[in-house]
Motif scaffolding. Structure first.
Motif, PDB file in Angstrom:
ATOM      1  N   GLU A 332      23.114  47.408  44.639  1.00 49.48           N
ATOM      2  CA  GLU A 332      23.539  46.025  44.415  1.00 49.48           C
ATOM      3  C   GLU A 332      22.416  45.219  43.750  1.00 49.48           C
ATOM      4  OE1 GLU A 332      26.397  44.613  44.833  1.00 49.48           O
ATOM      5  OE2 GLU A 332      27.549  45.816  46.273  1.00 49.48           O
ATOM      6  N   ARG A 630      34.361  46.938  48.588  1.00 51.08           N
ATOM      7  CA  ARG A 630      33.091  46.999  47.855  1.00 51.08           C
ATOM      8  C   ARG A 630      32.172  48.039  48.485  1.00 51.08           C
ATOM      9  NH1 ARG A 630      31.152  43.007  44.421  1.00 51.08           N
ATOM     10  NH2 ARG A 630      29.002  43.407  43.702  1.00 51.08           N
ATOM     11  N   ASP A 700      39.427  43.428  41.161  1.00 58.26           N
ATOM     12  CA  ASP A 700      38.251  42.557  41.018  1.00 58.26           C
ATOM     13  C   ASP A 700      37.008  43.377  40.665  1.00 58.26           C
ATOM     14  OD1 ASP A 700      39.795  40.382  41.666  1.00 58.26           O
ATOM     15  OD2 ASP A 700      39.134  40.280  43.762  1.00 58.26           O
ATOM     16  N   LEU A 701      36.835  44.496  41.341  1.00 59.15           N
ATOM     17  CA  LEU A 701      35.687  45.358  41.061  1.00 59.15           C
ATOM     18  C   LEU A 701      35.763  45.952  39.660  1.00 59.15           C
ATOM     19  CD1 LEU A 701      35.409  47.195  44.504  1.00 59.15           C
ATOM     20  CD2 LEU A 701      33.710  45.646  43.523  1.00 59.15           C
ATOM     21  N   GLU A 703      37.029  44.477  37.090  1.00 54.77           N
ATOM     22  CA  GLU A 703      36.637  43.402  36.190  1.00 54.77           C
ATOM     23  C   GLU A 703      35.112  43.227  36.188  1.00 54.77           C
ATOM     24  OE1 GLU A 703      39.375  39.766  35.119  1.00 54.77           O
ATOM     25  OE2 GLU A 703      38.286  39.359  36.978  1.00 54.77           O
ATOM     26  N   GLU A 704      34.496  43.422  37.360  1.00 56.42           N
ATOM     27  CA  GLU A 704      33.044  43.256  37.484  1.00 56.42           C
ATOM     28  C   GLU A 704      32.280  44.483  37.008  1.00 56.42           C
ATOM     29  OE1 GLU A 704      29.709  43.069  41.063  1.00 56.42           O
ATOM     30  OE2 GLU A 704      31.770  42.473  41.511  1.00 56.42           O
ATOM     31  N   ARG A 705      32.784  45.688  37.337  1.00 60.60           N
ATOM     32  CA  ARG A 705      32.010  46.909  37.131  1.00 60.60           C
ATOM     33  C   ARG A 705      32.637  47.885  36.134  1.00 60.60           C
ATOM     34  NH1 ARG A 705      30.624  48.380  43.507  1.00 60.60           N
ATOM     35  NH2 ARG A 705      29.008  46.787  43.805  1.00 60.60           N
ATOM     36  N   ARG A 760      39.315  49.812  39.786  1.00 60.61           N
ATOM     37  CA  ARG A 760      38.026  50.484  39.938  1.00 60.61           C
ATOM     38  C   ARG A 760      38.195  51.843  40.600  1.00 60.61           C
ATOM     39  NH1 ARG A 760      33.080  51.125  37.820  1.00 60.61           N
ATOM     40  NH2 ARG A 760      31.440  51.407  39.399  1.00 60.61           N
TER      41      ARG A 760
END
Length: 958
Positions: A332, A630, A700-701, A703-705, A760
């Motif tokens: 992280e 997560r 969501d993950l 989109e982030e990762r 993800r």
């Protein structure tokens, strides 16, 4: 009149609860009182007034009119007593003289009832003082016990600390008292007792009381904490160190920093942990959460999870949780922030990681995944490579599922030697023995499940693998087995048709086909067999094979029944591979191939912690699931992979399995019977919420990762969510699956988000058995109904009395919890159904697993299955099985769209010791529930053995 109403302090006439001397302003100047112990204190007239007032109120009542009369009489009596004391000119009075004058004043004023009560009370107090004096004399005459320290040096027993420790342990727990624990502890001490034995004594004393009051499970855990604190702090400090719970509140932070450094020094912790801001993490620790444990949970952690050096534990519970959180936050950007977020989630028991994650997170070999699925090829090199892979995967606590369907059957031709195959069974024997040899570092036994499709020529021998009779060289007594059943077979059973068994070397494509394509190709091979163009085949009646399958399931608990087609047709990843089997515990449904060993990373939401005001707290579920997803996704990146095929698969597809536990506790809290439409609806509601937020969190993950690499072409990429994939099974079967399709949440919005943001993770949900982590959290495992309301649970840490605290709470509220109820629960095997004085509403709420019609389990599972992209470990409980019941149950499971089932829990008899736990050596044996010989069953079910309800070997998933 109650004597308590005229109670005075031992000093004389001051009633309990009266103001402290420094708070009173009525001391008579120059006058003193000699107390019984010889000390002198100022004379205080108000003490007489208060005591006499209470005495009069007890006799006269507490009305306004009575109060006015009492006030006048108190003034009169206290004045007379004071005048009598001072008449002789003395200025120092003995306490007995004061009480004598009060008594005489009452008699002179003709208040005879009050005087009589006062006289009786004085005598009662005098007798109590004599008894106290005799007890003190006995204690003083008793030899002082010595305790041998770790270095062998004797030192006096610190009775004060022992009493303080027990007082701390019972603090805030209704129904728990220090006195019986201390009394039983002292009874078992002896001169020269070791420090370890002394630490164990109060634990054992408290454990004997659990059956009477469930809160003693918390008391036992808190007493075990003292032993653990001494062990850990002494190891870290390098000298004998102890701390009470109050003392560790300030001591946790300095201990934590030293613990991390020592763990790295011993090569037990990853050196990367030293790069965290340790003081910041130490400040985030919550020592009070140590008190959340029940004894079974903490003892399990102590025995098998906490880090140790030379068998000395040096990891305290909150350090353990923070270590796991740090291990998951290694990659992280905001390491400390995420570690604290992860820590708060697991230390509160809102969510718990799977056992391998708890074992290995933050260690140099961080193998954190729970489940591995492999497919075994049909050649010697491939077979023995698969067995070697099993050993490597099991070494670090993974549970294994092997697909053996490709291995040719008995009698098949071997081209290389021009001989005949001995079939799949001899290789299964080797795999069985390998699992036993690799015992996961002594933490738990290696565990593997072999899968075989129902059309394999060796399927009948496969059914017999767990039998206790026959050639032992063709038996696997330790390996689990499961039947990978195509829909076509179930359709043939329904229509009472024929079924043909083949050797896979002659029908190699059946292994990778499903639905209509499988049915068409299977029919093609059947035609070939009729024409004599197949060398190895056998035709049987489908219902005969089905009956034998169910018979062996009852006799041995194996093979489990799992359904190939719904596992594949609803798989989000059907565009890129085939699901050839499930895993050790039947909840994982991932693709496998020669180049890919499927891996799944598990964790479970504790539903019991998400009930607020009798309802599911959707906002809390959303928060929990978002953080949990997560954490699970992080496992994939920080994981230690023992074979390249596992890493290849996990990095390509990134599957995780978010599950749940504490379902039965949630029902108890909401006061819903398991066998009810309301419970089925709750199963639907809770799983829909978890599903919705798990999918949303994965988006969501993404989109982030970034999306998982094999996303394109998946059902996700087409906007087909688990609730939508049921239609694919409808089409393949040619009729609508009998599965509820109702929804509560805005799924259209989520579909659009998934299509735009991607996912993800290829898979997001799987309900594992949670056999161990549910113990840690102190809730019922997984989706299981309550086994019994009072029983002894056995696992690798020993035997533990388990009492349903929710039932006890309700019985207490109705005045029904007593020794007779405990005895009745023992006699009726933990069931309230046969106890007449238990109200009917409680009998429904607290019906146990074998009192619930099994169809309710399947209905609830069907409601969950519509939301899950993988599967669920579903145990089937049936008290008195027979052929008709099992036939209808497993057909119903197929018709309602279930993907897999797990153990068949059968019971025809249980043995219960009609005894108390008091006086035992700690092996808690009030109720023994084990595999027992079953009575003859109706129809085609033969005499057999019930499957053990608490099998320590069934823990590999969690």
């Amino acid at each position: 009149m109650s004597l308590a109403a005229v109670e005075t302090e031992r000093s004389g006439v001051v009633p309990a609860g009266s103001p402290a001397p420094e708070e009173r302003q009525s001391a008579e100047p120059g006058y003193q009182v000699i107390r019984r112990n010889g000390t002198v204190s100022p004379f205080d007239l108000s003490k007489i007034q208060v005591a006499v007032t209470k005495a009069f109120l007890a006799v006269e009542g507490n009305t306004a009119a009575a109060s006015r009369r009492v006030h006048e009489m108190v003034e009169e009596v206290s004045g007379q007593a004071f005048q009598a004391l001072t008449r002789r000119g003395d200025r120092t009075f003995h306490i007995e003289d004061i009480q004598d004058q009060v008594e005489l004043a009452l008699m002179r004023s003709e208040h005879h009832k009050v005087a009589r009560a006062y006289v009786l009370y004085r005598e009662e107090r005098a007798r109590a003082r004599r008894e106290d004096a005799a007890k003190r004399a006995e204690e003083e005459s008793r030899p002082k016990l010595k305790v041998r320290g770790t270095d062998g040096t004797p030192k006096p027993l610190d009775e004060k600390r022992l009493a303080t420790l027990i007082d701390e342990a019972v603090a805030g727990l209704d129904g728990a008292s220090a006195e019986p624990v201390l009394t039983e502890t002292m009874r078992n001490l002896y001169d020269g007792i070791t420090q370890d034995e002394l630490s164990q004594a109060p634990i054992m004393a408290a454990r004997t009381l659990v059956e009477q009051e469930p809160n003693y499970a918390f008391v036992s855990a808190r007493l075990l904490l003292d032993l653990l604190r001494r062990e850990a702090l002494t190891f870290i400090a390098g000298k004998e160190t102890q701390a009470t719970q109050a003392e560790i509140t300030t001591g946790y932070a300095p201990y934590f920093e030293a613990y991390v450094r020592r763990g790295v020094q011993l090569d037990l912790l990853d050196g990367e942990l030293l790069k965290f801001d340790l003081p910041k993490l130490a400040r985030a620790l919550k020592p009070e959460r140590d008190l959340l444990f029940q004894f079974l949970g903490l003892q399990t952690l102590y025995d098998r999870y906490f880090l140790h050096s030379n068998n000395v534990r040096f990891e305290l519970p909150q350090a353990f949780f923070m270590r796991v959180a740090m291990g998951l936050a290694l990659r992280e950007t905001d390491r400390e922030g995420k570690a604290i977020e992860f820590y708060n989630l697991i230390s509160s028991f809102d969510f718990m990681c799977s056992t391998p994650t708890l074992f290995n997170a933050g260690t140099p070999r961080s193998q954190l995944s729970s489940c591995f699925l492999t497919t075994v090829p049909d050649d010697l090199d491939g077979i023995f490579k698969s067995i070697k892979d099993n050993a490597l995967l099991a070494k670090y606590s993974g549970g294994l599922g092997n697909d053996w369907t490709r291995v040719r059957g008995l009698g098949a031709h071997i081209k290389g030697t021009n001989g005949e195959s001995q079939g799949v069974v001899p290789f299964l024997k080797v795999a069985n023995d390998t699992a036993i040899a690799v015992n996961q570092g002594g933490k738990r036994k290696g565990a593997v499940c072999a899968y075989l499709e129902t059309w394999h020529i060796d399927i009948e021998e496969f059914f017999d693998l767990r039998k206790n009779t026959g050639d032992d060289r063709r038996r696997t007594h330790d390996m689990n087995t499961a039947n990978w059943v195509p829909d076509l077979f179930m359709q043939r059973v329904e229509e009472d048709g024929q079924w043909t068994l083949f050797s896979p070397d002659e029908t190699p494509d059946l292994h990778d086909l499903m639905g209509k394509a499988f049915a068409e190709r299977y029919a093609f091979y059947e035609e070939k067999a009729k024409k004599g163009e197949m060398h190895v085949f056998k035709q049987v009646r489908a219902t005969d094979l089905w009956r034998r399958m169910l018979t062996m399931l009852f006799e041995t608990g194996h093979p489990w029944i799992t359904f190939k087609d719904p596992c594949n047709l609803r798989s989000p990843q059907q565009h890129i591979g085939v699901v050839h089997s499930s895993n050790l515990c039947t909840e994982i449904t991932l693709n496998t191939s020669d180049k890919e060993v499927a891996v799944c990373n598990l964790g479970s939401v504790n539903l019991a912690n998400h009930i607020r005001g009798g309802k599911l707290d959707h906002a809390q579920i959303e928060r929990t699931v978002k953080t949990a997803m997560r954490m699970l996704d992080n496992v994939i990146d920080v994981n230690f992979y023992t074979i390249p095929e596992a890493k290849n698969s996990n990095m390509k597809h990134r599957p995780v399995g978010l599950g749940l536990m504490g379902f039965q506790d949630a029902l108890n809290i909401m006061r819903l019977p398991y066998a009810s439409d309301a419970a089925v609806d709750f199963a639907d509601e809770s799983m829909e919420a978890i599903s919705y937020h798990a999918i949303a969190a994965s988006a969501d993950l993404a989109e982030e990762r970034g999306r998982y690499p094999s996303f394109e072409g998946s059902l996700w990429s087409k906007g087909i969510l688990p609730i939508d994939s049921i239609k694919i099974v409808d089409a393949a079967r040619g009729h609508k699956v009998e599965m509820d399709r109702s929804t509560r949440l805005d799924w259209d919005k989520l579909r659009a988000r998934v299509k735009s943001a991607g996912m993800r993770n290829s898979n997001t949900m799987a309900i594992a058995p949670t056999a161990t982590i549910s113990n840690i959290c102190g809730v019922a495992q997984s989706i299981e109904p309550a086994y019994q309301n009072l029983f002894v649970k056995s696992n690798m840490s020993g035997d533990f009395t388990v009492v349903n605290e929710h039932l006890v709470r309700d019985l207490k509220a109705r005045g029904l919890w007593d020794e007779v109820m405990v005895s009745d629960l023992k006699y009726f095997d933990g069931s309230v159904g046969s106890i007449d004085r238990v109200p009917d509403d409680l009998k429904k709420i607290y019906a146990t697993a074998f009192e619930i019609d099994s169809t309710w389990l399947i209905k609830a599972a069907s409601r969950r299955q519509k939301w899950i992209d993988q599967s669920q470990s579903l145990n089937i409980y049936i008290a008195n099985p027979n052929g008709k019941k099992l036939d209808s149950l497993y057909r119903l499971a197929w018709k309602l769209g279930l993907k897999t089932t797990y153990y068949l829990r059968s019971r025809s008899a249980t043995h219960v010791e009609k005894s108390t736990l008091k006086g035992t050596d700690g092996k808690l044996n009030a109720v023994s529930a084990s595999a027992v010989t079953a009575a003859p069953a109706a129809e085609f079910i033969e005499v057999g053995k019930a499957c053990s309800i608490d099998n320590p070997e069934c823990e590999a998933c969690q």
